[in-house]
Design a protein around this motif. Sequence first.
Motif, PDB file in Angstrom:
ATOM      1  N   ILE A 162       6.071  -3.580   5.401  1.00 18.93           N
ATOM      2  CA  ILE A 162       6.190  -3.634   3.945  1.00 18.93           C
ATOM      3  C   ILE A 162       4.816  -3.823   3.294  1.00 18.93           C
ATOM      4  CG2 ILE A 162       6.929  -5.171   2.077  1.00 18.93           C
ATOM      5  CD1 ILE A 162       9.595  -5.404   3.260  1.00 18.93           C
ATOM      6  N   LEU A 163       4.020  -4.734   3.851  1.00 16.97           N
ATOM      7  CA  LEU A 163       2.689  -4.977   3.303  1.00 16.97           C
ATOM      8  C   LEU A 163       1.814  -3.732   3.437  1.00 16.97           C
ATOM      9  CD1 LEU A 163       2.036  -8.595   4.669  1.00 16.97           C
ATOM     10  CD2 LEU A 163       2.905  -7.933   2.425  1.00 16.97           C
ATOM     11  N   TYR A 164       1.926  -3.053   4.570  1.00 15.20           N
ATOM     12  CA  TYR A 164       1.145  -1.823   4.778  1.00 15.20           C
ATOM     13  C   TYR A 164       1.547  -0.741   3.775  1.00 15.20           C
ATOM     14  CZ  TYR A 164      -0.351   2.546   6.928  1.00 15.20           C
ATOM     15  OH  TYR A 164      -0.895   3.790   7.146  1.00 15.20           O
ATOM     16  N   GLU A 165       2.841  -0.594   3.552  1.00 17.16           N
ATOM     17  CA  GLU A 165       3.307   0.419   2.601  1.00 17.16           C
ATOM     18  C   GLU A 165       2.811   0.121   1.187  1.00 17.16           C
ATOM     19  OE1 GLU A 165       7.513   0.314   3.122  1.00 17.16           O
ATOM     20  OE2 GLU A 165       7.507   1.848   4.693  1.00 17.16           O
ATOM     21  N   GLN A 166       2.734  -1.158   0.822  1.00 16.12           N
ATOM     22  CA  GLN A 166       2.218  -1.514  -0.495  1.00 16.12           C
ATOM     23  C   GLN A 166       0.752  -1.104  -0.636  1.00 16.12           C
ATOM     24  OE1 GLN A 166       2.935  -5.669  -1.297  1.00 16.12           O
ATOM     25  NE2 GLN A 166       5.143  -5.496  -1.000  1.00 16.12           N
ATOM     26  N   ILE A 167      -0.022  -1.299   0.419  1.00 18.95           N
ATOM     27  CA  ILE A 167      -1.435  -0.904   0.377  1.00 18.95           C
ATOM     28  C   ILE A 167      -1.560   0.607   0.259  1.00 18.95           C
ATOM     29  CG2 ILE A 167      -3.580  -0.838   1.712  1.00 18.95           C
ATOM     30  CD1 ILE A 167      -2.780  -3.534   2.911  1.00 18.95           C
ATOM     31  N   VAL A 168      -0.746   1.351   1.017  1.00 25.22           N
ATOM     32  CA  VAL A 168      -0.808   2.811   0.991  1.00 25.22           C
ATOM     33  C   VAL A 168      -0.419   3.348  -0.387  1.00 25.22           C
ATOM     34  CG1 VAL A 168       0.223   4.917   1.920  1.00 25.22           C
ATOM     35  CG2 VAL A 168      -0.442   3.065   3.465  1.00 25.22           C
ATOM     36  N   ARG A 169       0.613   2.767  -0.982  1.00 28.15           N
ATOM     37  CA  ARG A 169       1.122   3.290  -2.251  1.00 28.15           C
ATOM     38  C   ARG A 169       0.335   2.802  -3.466  1.00 28.15           C
ATOM     39  NH1 ARG A 169       7.544   2.142  -0.924  1.00 28.15           N
ATOM     40  NH2 ARG A 169       7.833   3.863   0.573  1.00 28.15           N
ATOM     41  N   SER A 170      -0.140   1.548  -3.419  1.00 29.59           N
ATOM     42  CA  SER A 170      -0.753   0.963  -4.606  1.00 29.59           C
ATOM     43  C   SER A 170      -2.226   0.610  -4.437  1.00 29.59           C
ATOM     44  CB  SER A 170       0.016  -0.299  -5.024  1.00 29.59           C
ATOM     45  OG  SER A 170       1.392  -0.025  -5.195  1.00 29.59           O
ATOM     46  N   GLY A 171      -2.726   0.712  -3.233  1.00 31.35           N
ATOM     47  CA  GLY A 171      -4.115   0.371  -2.990  1.00 31.35           C
ATOM     48  C   GLY A 171      -4.358  -1.104  -2.743  1.00 31.35           C
ATOM     49  N   ARG A 172      -3.337  -1.914  -2.894  1.00 26.98           N
ATOM     50  CA  ARG A 172      -3.446  -3.350  -2.639  1.00 26.98           C
ATOM     51  C   ARG A 172      -2.058  -3.914  -2.377  1.00 26.98           C
ATOM     52  NH1 ARG A 172      -2.291  -6.479  -7.347  1.00 26.98           N
ATOM     53  NH2 ARG A 172      -1.890  -5.190  -9.183  1.00 26.98           N
TER      54      ARG A 172
END
Length: 304
Positions: A162-172
């Motif tokens: 989940i944390l990785y997907e947030q970085i990929v989608r939002s940059g942070r």
Amino acid sequence: MTIATLTKPWEAFSYGFLDASAKRELRRKMLKAIAVPGCQMPYASREVPMARGWGTGGLQVTLTLLKPSSVVKVIDQGADDSVNAASIRSFLSKVSGAAETWDTLAATLIQSRHRIPEERLRADQVLVLQVPNPEPLRPVEPNMSVARQMHADADYGRLWLILYEQIVRSGRIMQGASYPALVNGRHVMTPSPIPRWDLPKLHMAQHLTFLSAGREKRLYAVPPFTRVEPLVFSDVPYQVEDHGALTCHRSGVAGYFMNEIPQDSGGSVFELSDSNLGIKAIRRRDGEDVALGATWYENGKMPK
């Protein structure tokens, strides 16, 4: 048969409202929670004069810890004067004889919703956090039986995803409150809906922290001097809210967590979230001799 035969003679309720059996069970579970930091312990959540979801878990833990010599402080999102905080504080005092206070330094027992005070807590203080949802795996595994097995196996791969997907989608990482944290290198917990700003305050702290969810019937603990590490990737450091440069429009204090207050003009002003720290700062500015404790943050930064 008469009504009299079906009832017991009137007698005063137990000290601290909860009956002895409830307190014994809670104390056993609290000791287990201290022994296994971050691990959720089930308990038979009792009825208290408050609706589920309004802090019944924290209230039960506080009632179990109360004694006549206690000094109680209750916070609701940083404020001591909200309806919820004032009502709980008054109830605790009435059923125990404990003294009430707004001052973090004077309190021995602090119950809080959504915030940890800005002033550092001592080893002789206990913090009780109200928790609406104690299960960090619920967003990735709605089946609680499976989630329990994942905790047993230390299988937290889906949380990392989940944390990785947030970085990929939002940059942070977009996770704000309830940021998942690894406790003592073993169990991942959700640290109540405290903001990211407050999570570092639990790491190697001197005080004991209990987190309790009455509706979910779970409690867990962070003992003193225990590692509490937010889940972060080695190349994406943990970041707290960027409030270090903000100044409270009432007290003039800067470098702490602020509430944003929209104005009719379309702009915003900021007010210190820890209301009592703001009050003490105003009183000191006006010339009163007021003790201000050491704070977790200094100029918006957590000292290493």
